[in-house]
Design a protein around this motif. Structure first.
Motif, PDB file in Angstrom:
ATOM      1  N   THR A 139       0.511  -1.690  -0.156  1.00  0.00           N
ATOM      2  CA  THR A 139       0.482  -0.166   0.271  1.00  0.00           C
ATOM      3  C   THR A 139       0.497   1.035  -0.435  1.00  0.00           C
ATOM      4  O   THR A 139       0.392   2.040  -0.548  1.00  0.00           O
ATOM      5  CB  THR A 139      -0.721   0.074   1.247  1.00  0.00           C
ATOM      6  OG1 THR A 139      -0.296   0.180   2.489  1.00  0.00           O
ATOM      7  CG2 THR A 139      -1.779  -1.242   1.340  1.00  0.00           C
ATOM      8  N   TYR A 159     -11.024  -4.202   9.494  1.00  0.00           N
ATOM      9  CA  TYR A 159     -11.194  -3.488   8.205  1.00  0.00           C
ATOM     10  C   TYR A 159     -10.272  -2.932   7.172  1.00  0.00           C
ATOM     11  O   TYR A 159     -11.267  -2.874   5.842  1.00  0.00           O
ATOM     12  CB  TYR A 159     -11.346  -2.213   8.977  1.00  0.00           C
ATOM     13  CG  TYR A 159     -11.575  -0.703   8.571  1.00  0.00           C
ATOM     14  CD1 TYR A 159     -13.310  -0.899   8.170  1.00  0.00           C
ATOM     15  CD2 TYR A 159     -10.710   0.197   7.619  1.00  0.00           C
ATOM     16  CE1 TYR A 159     -13.680   0.217   7.047  1.00  0.00           C
ATOM     17  CE2 TYR A 159     -11.574   1.362   6.930  1.00  0.00           C
ATOM     18  CZ  TYR A 159     -12.835   0.640   7.014  1.00  0.00           C
ATOM     19  OH  TYR A 159     -13.776   1.866   5.701  1.00  0.00           O
ATOM     20  N   LEU A 160      -8.921  -3.409   7.638  1.00  0.00           N
ATOM     21  CA  LEU A 160      -8.296  -3.253   7.029  1.00  0.00           C
ATOM     22  C   LEU A 160      -8.514  -4.593   6.009  1.00  0.00           C
ATOM     23  O   LEU A 160      -8.519  -4.237   4.296  1.00  0.00           O
ATOM     24  CB  LEU A 160      -7.133  -3.619   7.029  1.00  0.00           C
ATOM     25  CG  LEU A 160      -6.217  -2.248   7.418  1.00  0.00           C
ATOM     26  CD1 LEU A 160      -4.769  -2.341   8.396  1.00  0.00           C
ATOM     27  CD2 LEU A 160      -5.651  -1.018   7.039  1.00  0.00           C
ATOM     28  N   THR A 205     -12.002  -5.968   5.000  1.00  0.00           N
ATOM     29  CA  THR A 205     -13.095  -6.053   4.394  1.00  0.00           C
ATOM     30  C   THR A 205     -13.789  -4.675   3.451  1.00  0.00           C
ATOM     31  O   THR A 205     -14.749  -5.100   3.210  1.00  0.00           O
ATOM     32  CB  THR A 205     -14.053  -6.833   5.178  1.00  0.00           C
ATOM     33  OG1 THR A 205     -13.991  -5.695   6.401  1.00  0.00           O
ATOM     34  CG2 THR A 205     -13.538  -7.989   6.109  1.00  0.00           C
ATOM     35  N   GLY A 206     -12.814  -3.804   4.225  1.00  0.00           N
ATOM     36  CA  GLY A 206     -12.890  -2.620   4.155  1.00  0.00           C
ATOM     37  C   GLY A 206     -14.130  -2.016   4.815  1.00  0.00           C
ATOM     38  O   GLY A 206     -15.023  -0.851   4.836  1.00  0.00           O
ATOM     39  N   GLU A 243      -6.134 -12.092  -2.525  1.00  0.00           N
ATOM     40  CA  GLU A 243      -6.466 -11.704  -0.925  1.00  0.00           C
ATOM     41  C   GLU A 243      -4.809 -11.696   0.023  1.00  0.00           C
ATOM     42  O   GLU A 243      -4.599 -10.626   0.923  1.00  0.00           O
ATOM     43  CB  GLU A 243      -7.427 -12.016  -0.663  1.00  0.00           C
ATOM     44  CG  GLU A 243      -9.077 -10.979  -1.137  1.00  0.00           C
ATOM     45  CD  GLU A 243      -8.447  -9.701  -1.788  1.00  0.00           C
ATOM     46  OE1 GLU A 243      -9.092  -9.344  -0.063  1.00  0.00           O
ATOM     47  OE2 GLU A 243      -8.443  -9.061  -2.446  1.00  0.00           O
TER      48      GLU A 243
END
Length: 219
Positions: free
Chosen positions: A76, A91-92, A94-95, A110
Motif C-alpha cells: 500500500t 477493517y483493512l 474487508t473495508g 487477497e
C-alpha cells in the motif's frame, strides 16, 4: 491493543464446525427423506462449510497482519504501526463490508496482498497443490447451492471435470474439450456431494488445510 485472534484457535473452531456438519449429514443419510429433501439438506451443509471456511481465512489473515504487516505496508505504500488492533486489521481486509473473493485464485490474491505471498505460512498452505481441487469445488458447490444460475452450474461442471481428470483446465486439448462437452452436470450441488463419499472427501481435505494453518500460525 485489542485482544489478538489465534490462528491455532481458528483452525480448532473450523474443525469443530466440520465435525458438527459430518454429524448433520449422517442424520440426513439415516433419515427417511425424499431425494429432493436430502439434496436440499446437503446444499445447506455446503453453505455452512463455506461460512466456516471464510471465517477461518479471515481470522488467519487477521493473525498474519497482527504478527507482521511489513508486506502489506509495502503493498500500500503506507507505514502502519507495528501493532494494529484486531478491529483495524479486519477493517483493512474487508473495508467495513464482507470478506469476499472470487474462487481459489481470488482468495490467494487477497492473501498475497496482505502477506507478500510465497514463503508465508498462510499463503503456502492455501496454495498447496493437494488442496487445489477441494478449494475449487468448495466455492463452486457453494455458489451453485446459493444461486443455481447457469453460470454457477457451468463453473461447477468445470470443477467436477477437473477433479475427475486430475487437471486444472479442460481447455487447450481437443480430446479433453470433447470430453468436457459431454461431461456430467449435476442438477444440484447437494445431489453431487452426497454421493460416493464426496462430502467426507471435501471436509477431510479442508481439515487437513486447517491443521497446516495451525502448525504454521505464530500463535
Amino acid at each position: 491493543m485489542g485482544n489478538k485472534k489465534s490462528g491455532k484457535h481458528a483452525a480448532e473452531q473450523f474443525k469443530n464446525a466440520t465435525d458438527d456438519l459430518r454429524a448433520f449429514t449422517k442424520e440426513i443419510d439415516s433419515a427417511a427423506l425424499s431425494t429432493s429433501a436430502g439434496n436440499l439438506a446437503y446444499d445447506m451443509a455446503l453453505i455452512k462449510v463455506t461460512v466456516a471456511f471464510e471465517k477461518l481465512m479471515l481470522e488467519s489473515l487477521i493473525v498474519a497482519i497482527n504478527n507482521d504487516n511489513v508486506a502489506f505496508s509495502k503493498e500500500t505504500g503506507i507505514n502502519f504501526p507495528k501493532h494494529i488492533t484486531q478491529a483495524h486489521c479486519e477493517y483493512l481486509i474487508t473495508g467495513g463490508g464482507y470478506f469476499d473473493y472470487s474462487g481459489r485464485g481470488g482468495l490467494l490474491g487477497e492473501i498475497k496482498k496482505f502477506t507478500g505471498g510465497k514463503g508465508h505460512w498462510l499463503y503456502d498452505a492455501v496454495y498447496k497443490e493437494s488442496h487445489y481441487h477441494q478449494l475449487e469445488l468448495l466455492l463452486a458447490l457453494r455458489n451453485f447451492a446459493a444461486h443455481e444460475s447457469p453460470q454457477a452450474k457451468k463453473k461447477l461442471k468445470e470443477a467436477i471435470f477437473c477433479r475427475t481428470h486430475n487437471v486444472k483446465s479442460w481447455r487447450g486439448d481437443q480430446q479433453r474439450e470433447a470430453l468436457f462437452a459431454k461431461a456430467y452436470a449435476p442438477t444440484s450441488a447437494g445431489q453431487w456431494v452426497r454421493r460416493q463419499g464426496r462430502f467426507k472427501w471435501l471436509v477431510d481435505g479442508l481439515d487437513a488445510l486447517a491443521d497446516e494453518l495451525s502448525a504454521g500460525a505464530p500463535r
